[in-house]
Design a protein around this motif. Structure first.
Motif, PDB file in Angstrom:
ATOM      1  N   PRO A 169       0.842  -1.205   0.000  1.00  0.00           N
ATOM      2  CA  PRO A 169       0.000   0.000   0.000  1.00  0.00           C
ATOM      3  C   PRO A 169       0.868   1.242   0.000  1.00  0.00           C
ATOM      4  CG  PRO A 169      -0.074  -1.101   2.128  1.00  0.00           C
ATOM      5  CD  PRO A 169       0.767  -1.951   1.255  1.00  0.00           C
ATOM      6  N   PRO A 170       0.353   2.368  -0.499  1.00  0.00           N
ATOM      7  CA  PRO A 170       1.148   3.608  -0.509  1.00  0.00           C
ATOM      8  C   PRO A 170       1.440   4.067   0.916  1.00  0.00           C
ATOM      9  CG  PRO A 170      -1.038   3.951  -1.488  1.00  0.00           C
ATOM     10  CD  PRO A 170      -0.978   2.538  -1.075  1.00  0.00           C
ATOM     11  N   PRO A 171       2.542   4.847   1.104  1.00  0.00           N
ATOM     12  CA  PRO A 171       2.946   5.264   2.454  1.00  0.00           C
ATOM     13  C   PRO A 171       1.838   5.973   3.223  1.00  0.00           C
ATOM     14  CG  PRO A 171       4.603   5.897   0.844  1.00  0.00           C
ATOM     15  CD  PRO A 171       3.464   5.320   0.074  1.00  0.00           C
ATOM     16  N   ARG A 172       1.089   6.826   2.534  1.00  0.00           N
ATOM     17  CA  ARG A 172       0.043   7.567   3.243  1.00  0.00           C
ATOM     18  C   ARG A 172      -0.967   6.598   3.864  1.00  0.00           C
ATOM     19  NH1 ARG A 172      -1.598  12.824   3.679  1.00  0.00           N
ATOM     20  NH2 ARG A 172      -3.775  13.085   4.228  1.00  0.00           N
ATOM     21  N   ALA A 173      -1.301   5.538   3.109  1.00  0.00           N
ATOM     22  CA  ALA A 173      -2.240   4.535   3.639  1.00  0.00           C
ATOM     23  C   ALA A 173      -1.651   3.861   4.869  1.00  0.00           C
ATOM     24  CB  ALA A 173      -2.553   3.506   2.569  1.00  0.00           C
ATOM     25  N   GLU A 174      -0.331   3.613   4.830  1.00  0.00           N
ATOM     26  CA  GLU A 174       0.310   2.947   5.979  1.00  0.00           C
ATOM     27  C   GLU A 174       0.257   3.823   7.226  1.00  0.00           C
ATOM     28  OE1 GLU A 174       3.379  -0.219   4.100  1.00  0.00           O
ATOM     29  OE2 GLU A 174       4.209   1.790   4.425  1.00  0.00           O
ATOM     30  N   TYR A 175       0.464   5.123   7.045  1.00  0.00           N
ATOM     31  CA  TYR A 175       0.374   6.035   8.194  1.00  0.00           C
ATOM     32  C   TYR A 175      -1.045   6.077   8.740  1.00  0.00           C
ATOM     33  CZ  TYR A 175       5.129   7.818   7.899  1.00  0.00           C
ATOM     34  OH  TYR A 175       6.492   7.923   7.941  1.00  0.00           O
ATOM     35  N   ILE A 176      -2.020   6.112   7.815  1.00  0.00           N
ATOM     36  CA  ILE A 176      -3.416   6.182   8.276  1.00  0.00           C
ATOM     37  C   ILE A 176      -3.774   4.909   9.052  1.00  0.00           C
ATOM     38  CG2 ILE A 176      -5.812   6.227   7.495  1.00  0.00           C
ATOM     39  CD1 ILE A 176      -4.910   8.105   5.250  1.00  0.00           C
ATOM     40  N   ARG A 177      -3.305   3.760   8.543  1.00  0.00           N
ATOM     41  CA  ARG A 177      -3.557   2.517   9.281  1.00  0.00           C
ATOM     42  C   ARG A 177      -2.953   2.589  10.681  1.00  0.00           C
ATOM     43  NH1 ARG A 177      -2.394  -2.384   4.895  1.00  0.00           N
ATOM     44  NH2 ARG A 177      -4.207  -1.956   3.576  1.00  0.00           N
ATOM     45  N   THR A 178      -1.724   3.099  10.763  1.00  0.00           N
ATOM     46  CA  THR A 178      -1.060   3.191  12.068  1.00  0.00           C
ATOM     47  C   THR A 178      -1.843   4.092  13.018  1.00  0.00           C
ATOM     48  OG1 THR A 178       1.006   3.012  10.862  1.00  0.00           O
ATOM     49  CG2 THR A 178       1.168   3.606  13.170  1.00  0.00           C
ATOM     50  N   ILE A 179      -2.280   5.225  12.492  1.00  0.00           N
ATOM     51  CA  ILE A 179      -3.034   6.171  13.335  1.00  0.00           C
ATOM     52  C   ILE A 179      -4.291   5.499  13.879  1.00  0.00           C
ATOM     53  CG2 ILE A 179      -4.442   8.268  13.274  1.00  0.00           C
ATOM     54  CD1 ILE A 179      -2.378   9.410  11.278  1.00  0.00           C
ATOM     55  N   MET A 180      -5.034   4.810  12.997  1.00  0.00           N
ATOM     56  CA  MET A 180      -6.293   4.228  13.440  1.00  0.00           C
ATOM     57  C   MET A 180      -6.053   3.067  14.408  1.00  0.00           C
ATOM     58  SD  MET A 180      -8.266   6.341  12.260  1.00  0.00           S
ATOM     59  CE  MET A 180      -9.839   5.726  12.855  1.00  0.00           C
ATOM     60  N   LEU A 181      -4.997   2.287  14.170  1.00  0.00           N
ATOM     61  CA  LEU A 181      -4.687   1.193  15.098  1.00  0.00           C
ATOM     62  C   LEU A 181      -4.367   1.738  16.477  1.00  0.00           C
ATOM     63  CD1 LEU A 181      -2.526  -1.179  12.854  1.00  0.00           C
ATOM     64  CD2 LEU A 181      -4.766  -1.664  13.825  1.00  0.00           C
ATOM     65  N   GLU A 182      -3.617   2.846  16.519  1.00  0.00           N
ATOM     66  CA  GLU A 182      -3.260   3.411  17.825  1.00  0.00           C
ATOM     67  C   GLU A 182      -4.458   4.071  18.495  1.00  0.00           C
ATOM     68  OE1 GLU A 182      -0.567   2.730  19.512  1.00  0.00           O
ATOM     69  OE2 GLU A 182      -0.024   1.525  17.787  1.00  0.00           O
ATOM     70  N   LEU A 183      -5.314   4.680  17.679  1.00  0.00           N
ATOM     71  CA  LEU A 183      -6.541   5.269  18.221  1.00  0.00           C
ATOM     72  C   LEU A 183      -7.379   4.173  18.872  1.00  0.00           C
ATOM     73  CD1 LEU A 183      -7.408   8.184  18.199  1.00  0.00           C
ATOM     74  CD2 LEU A 183      -8.767   7.755  16.154  1.00  0.00           C
ATOM     75  N   GLU A 184      -7.373   3.019  18.210  1.00  0.00           N
ATOM     76  CA  GLU A 184      -8.131   1.893  18.752  1.00  0.00           C
ATOM     77  C   GLU A 184      -7.501   1.404  20.058  1.00  0.00           C
ATOM     78  OE1 GLU A 184     -10.343  -1.432  16.465  1.00  0.00           O
ATOM     79  OE2 GLU A 184      -8.286  -2.088  16.709  1.00  0.00           O
ATOM     80  N   ARG A 185      -6.161   1.371  20.087  1.00  0.00           N
ATOM     81  CA  ARG A 185      -5.496   0.952  21.323  1.00  0.00           C
ATOM     82  C   ARG A 185      -5.844   1.912  22.465  1.00  0.00           C
ATOM     83  NH1 ARG A 185      -1.593  -2.234  20.809  1.00  0.00           N
ATOM     84  NH2 ARG A 185      -0.997  -1.259  18.852  1.00  0.00           N
ATOM     85  N   LEU A 186      -5.875   3.204  22.129  1.00  0.00           N
ATOM     86  CA  LEU A 186      -6.203   4.199  23.161  1.00  0.00           C
ATOM     87  C   LEU A 186      -7.562   3.906  23.777  1.00  0.00           C
ATOM     88  CD1 LEU A 186      -5.079   7.649  21.701  1.00  0.00           C
ATOM     89  CD2 LEU A 186      -4.115   6.388  23.623  1.00  0.00           C
ATOM     90  N   HIS A 187      -8.573   3.761  22.916  1.00  0.00           N
ATOM     91  CA  HIS A 187      -9.908   3.598  23.506  1.00  0.00           C
ATOM     92  C   HIS A 187     -10.015   2.255  24.213  1.00  0.00           C
ATOM     93  CE1 HIS A 187     -12.603   0.661  21.706  1.00  0.00           C
ATOM     94  NE2 HIS A 187     -12.032   0.850  20.559  1.00  0.00           N
ATOM     95  N   SER A 188      -9.298   1.251  23.716  1.00  0.00           N
ATOM     96  CA  SER A 188      -9.350  -0.073  24.339  1.00  0.00           C
ATOM     97  C   SER A 188      -8.676  -0.066  25.712  1.00  0.00           C
ATOM     98  CB  SER A 188      -8.688  -1.097  23.429  1.00  0.00           C
ATOM     99  OG  SER A 188      -8.704  -2.362  24.032  1.00  0.00           O
ATOM    100  N   HIS A 189      -7.494   0.536  25.806  1.00  0.00           N
ATOM    101  CA  HIS A 189      -6.791   0.573  27.093  1.00  0.00           C
ATOM    102  C   HIS A 189      -7.559   1.417  28.107  1.00  0.00           C
ATOM    103  CE1 HIS A 189      -3.660  -1.870  25.807  1.00  0.00           C
ATOM    104  NE2 HIS A 189      -2.616  -1.062  25.828  1.00  0.00           N
TER     105      HIS A 189
END
Lengths: 565, 307
Positions: A256-276
């Motif tokens: 996937p293009p780099p921008r998509a990779e950053y967006i995935r990372t952001i959303m994964l971490e956002l999910e970790r935040l709400h989960s923790h």
């Protein structure tokens, strides 16, 4: 390099038993082994090379190779390497020697393989059914290719219940679940209790298995599956969404293009935040500290709002397609996210301080639910449970994906191996997640968010992906296939391994500690239950028997209109 | 003679009615304050009244192993509190009194704990039995504490009459060591006497699903809940009368007002402690109260030697 080294070791040790080896990259190794040597190869990897056990996969490969297939996956976390030990079994005799006596962590996976694919693990130490209900007819294995996705066998288990083990002498049975105020989903622990002390337990789960893997392998298409994968879990759905997309992308060598990779990372971490944040609140609630529970949820709420603003949903972000993401993060949304993070950081500092300085919470969590390094190794425990025992593993660093190789973060560990340690690890990981999102927002470069796919994806390729969910490693395994869908897709959610460590954690513990010990792995039962649920009309007075529900499901699938159901 | 019986009866009824009417209000204040501490709006102040009315109007379901015992336990828990109320001054002289009534009160308060045991036994489910065994463990260590506090007062006052014991007798007019010790012990165990977090161990919703109360519903549950709310008021009133009686002797409206203000402060204190603590485990609680008991016994010995 590491992959070649391990392969060299195996070749030298096992010689002709190594049939074939695919090194798709430095970080992936697929070794085909003679079935009779599989156990020894696994022993060598697990005991001598100190690999971490990940999961065992059974697949019905008869339409293509005429064989059944078994894969035992291992991870070398220091070498960024995932290894799959594979073998083919004859169609008329799908039997292989068990590895559960050598690798105890394989206990569930081998039982599931027998239930769903019909591959027998010969000599299994505890050959009880795991996934299928006790009344399910023998010989009908749902994940075999000759079983229709909507097959609903007629079987009589009404009132028969489960076939439980006998409790040890002198113990009474305390049923914990299927429904309990602190279990958000059905799971059943039969606790063997002596006074207030738990001596052992038997676990029965998989009560709402929804058949998501079967659907993916028979009905859905490549780009439908991410949306379905997300619904495996109500808390860490995005993890499954990304892990699936990554495993397919890896199988067909698509980046996937780099921008998509950053967006995935952001959303994964956002999910970790709400989960923790959710978990710390729930942990406080379990030990009766409702004020911190409420405060944690108040602090968490803006995270949900910003997720909704970005993706359209508080949860289930609908993030990935194969080769990218479905939507972009605009600069305005990025700014707003920064504001949310700033507020969250300062508020979380005060919650973290309150939690860490509370003597009562310490009294209830220190030395409770202990799973030390040895248990972590034997049962393949992962995530905060492993890190709290001083086992320094984190897929974000050890098996980097998305944009995690371009951001800096600390892997938080603790040494106490108890609930307190897990509490500290999760509390501090929140700050790391905030920092990761900030870095991603700063580095987010303009560009496309999807890599176009011009041709059909090639069939018969393997793909692995490990994603660090809030609860630990989520591991997806894919064999690509024809008709725009995978032949086999196996999901191993973190709770699948961590639940297997619970009996060790609660043995000889106080009954009062059971809920917090179980809660400390942040259990997610829907993640382990991946197959049949039927919605019953709310408010209807009628009580449905299992048989009626089954009949209703059958009427629905035979095309007749079933009102409101 | 006939006249005094008449007035005593009226007084008892008045006291009971007063506590029954006021208890849900205190509970409402408690819930509202808790909500504020937790950044919530909280239910309306009168919500506990609505809750009780709703429960009282529900179908009375017979359940558990021995329904009659279950019913009896619910009635008894209410009865015990109402009986205790007759001996406790609520800002004015208690309606009942006589030689040895301090002992009667101690027994009545202990009987309250027995109701929970009976409720647990009657339900007979695994969780209610677990709650019962926890209640039993707590009772053994907890109940003597308040009794010792009263006896210290009795020793100082040289009388087992409540009106002599109350009103600051624990301090023997000069803040003796034993009186202050008992004040500390009673403060530290007050939360448990009124069954609130961190000592709501026999109920512990997230562990054993309300324990003995898990099989209760409708009017019987209402009785238990009401009794529990009343218990908070009765214990608070007792605590005030026993340890902080100053000002209660002032002329009619002032003394009465001051008394209820002190009760309210105590309820608020209970609320704050409950909102800022995690629940103890039963073994931790028993160890805690064990320590308290040792202190209490030391205080009792000191009291007998006049300290």
């Amino acid at each position: 390099m590491a992959a070649r080294e391990k392969l060299g070791f195996l070749r030298q040790r096992f010689g002709a038993a190594i049939v074939r080896a695919d090194l798709t990259s430095d970080r992936r190794l697929y070794v085909f082994v003679e079935p009779r040597s599989v156990k020894e190869v696994c022993r060598a990897l697990f005991r001598e090379l100190d690999a971490r056990y990940v999961i065992t996969i059974g697949a019905d490969d008869r339409p293509w190779s005429g064989c059944f297939m078994v894969a035992h996956n291992f991870a070398f976390d220091r070498d960024q390497l995932l290894v799959s030990v594979m073998c083919l079994l004859p169609a008329d005799s799908p039997r292989i020697e068990t590895i559960s006596d050598v690798v105890p962590a394989a206990n569930w996976a081998e039982r599931e393989m027998r239930d769903l694919v019909g591959i027998e693990a010969v000599g299994h130490p505890y050959p009880k059914r795991l996934v299928l209900p006790d009344g399910w007819p023998d010989g009908l294995h749902p994940l075999r290719k000759d079983v229709e996705w909507n097959e609903a066998p007629d079987f009589e288990d009404d009132g028969a219940g489960y076939d439980f083990d006998d409790p040890p002498e002198g113990c009474t049975v305390v049923p914990f679940g299927p429904f309990h105020p602190t279990l958000d989903e059905p799971a059943h622990f039969r606790l063997y209790v002596e006074g207030e002390i738990v001596r052992g337990c038997e676990y029965r789960g998989f009560m709402v298995h929804r058949g998501i893997e079967k659907l993916a392998e028979s009905v859905l298409g490549y780009n439908d599956i991410p949306i379905m994968a997300e619904r495996i879990c109500g808390i860490c759905g995005c993890v499954h969404n990304v892990a699936y997309a990554q495993s397919v992308e890896e199988a067909v060598a698509l980046r996937p293009p780099p921008r998509a990779e950053y967006i995935r990372t952001i959303m994964l971490e956002l999910e970790r935040l709400h989960s923790h944040l959710l978990w710390v609140g729930l942990a406080c609630h379990i030990v009766g500290f409702d004020t911190l529970f409420m405060q944690a949820f108040r602090v968490r709420e803006p995270v949900m709002w910003i997720a909704e603003k970005i993706s359209g949903n508080r949860k289930t972000y609908g993030l990935c397609v194969i080769g990218g993401v479905r939507w972009d993060i605009t600069p305005e949304l990025g700014d707003e996210l920064e504001t949310v993070l700033d507020k969250l950081e300062s508020e979380w500092h005060s919650v973290a301080r309150a939690v860490k300085n509370d003597k009562n919470i310490q009294r209830r969590t220190c030395g409770v639910g202990v799973a030390d390094g040895a248990v972590v190794k034997e049962m393949g425990l992962i995530g905060p449970v492993a890190r709290a025992a001083g086992v320094d593993i984190d897929c974000r660093r050890d098996h980097p994906y998305a944009a995690y190789d371009r951001v800096g973060f600390r892997v938080i560990t603790a040494q106490s191996a108890d609930v307190w340690g897990r509490l500290v690890v999760r509390t501090d990981e929140v700050f790391e997640s905030i920092s990761i999102i900030r870095q991603c927002l700063a580095k987010l470069e303009p560009g496309p968010i999807q890599t176009p796919i011009k041709e059909d994806l090639p069939a018969g390729r393997f793909g692995l992906s490990s994603v660090e969910a809030p609860r630990g490693e989520s591991h997806h395994f894919v064999i690509t296939g024809e008709n725009n869908r995978p032949r086999r897709w196996r999901v191993r959610a973190p709770t699948y391994q961590n639940l297997q460590g619970v009996p060790a954690m609660i043995r000889d513990a106080q009954l009062a500690d059971m809920t917090i010990a179980l809660g400390s792995i942040d259990p997610c039962f829907s993640c382990t239950d991946r197959i049949e649920s039927v919605d019953v009309r709310s408010g209807a007075v009628k009580v449905w028997t299992p048989r009626e529900l089954r009949d209703m499901a059958k009427r629905a699938q035979s095309g007749r209109d079933v009102k409101d159901s | 003679m006939g006249m005094s019986w008449f007035w005593a009866t009226i007084g008892c009824i008045f006291n009971a009615a007063l506590v029954l009417v006021l208890a849900p209000l205190f509970e409402g204040i408690l819930r509202k304050v808790t909500a504020r501490v937790q950044s919530r709006k909280g239910p309306p102040l009168l919500q506990p009244y609505y809750d009780l009315f709703k429960l009282l109007g529900k179908e009375d379901i017979e359940s558990g192993e021995t329904p009659w015992a279950q019913r009896f336990a619910a009635w008894l828990s209410m009865g015990v509190v109402l009986a205790a109320v007759c001996f406790v001054p609520m800002g004015f002289r208690a309606p009942l009194g006589g030689a040895g009534d301090a002992l009667v009160l101690i027994y009545l308060l202990m009987l309250g704990g027995l109701c929970t045991l009976m409720a647990g036994l009657a339900a007979g489910s695994t969780y209610s039995l677990l709650g019962m065994s926890r209640e039993m463990m707590l009772m053994i260590t907890l109940e003597p504490l308040f009794a010792v506090a009263m006896i210290v007062g009795a020793v100082h006052a040289n009388s087992l009459r409540l009106d002599a014991v109350l009103g600051g007798a624990v301090y023997e007019g000069r803040f003796g060591v034993s009186g202050l010790l008992m004040l500390a012990v009673s403060m530290a165990s007050f939360q448990a006497l009124v069954q609130r977090v961190p000592f709501d161990i026999p109920e512990a919703e997230t562990e054993i699903m309300e324990g003995p109360l898990s099989e209760y519903s409708g009017p019987k549950l209402a009785l238990f809940k009401w009794a529990r709310m009343a218990k908070l008021v009765v214990y608070a009133a007792l605590f005030v009368a026993l340890f902080v009686p100053w000002g209660s002797g002032l002329p009619f409206p002032v003394g009465l007002g001051l008394f209820w203000c002190k009760v309210l402060v105590l309820v608020l204190l209970v609320t704050l402690v409950a909102a800022t603590h995690a629940r103890y485990r039963v073994d931790q609680a028993v160890r805690y109260f064990g320590g308290m008991l040792v202190i209490a016994v030391v205080a009792l010995i000191l009291a007998t030697y006049g300290y």
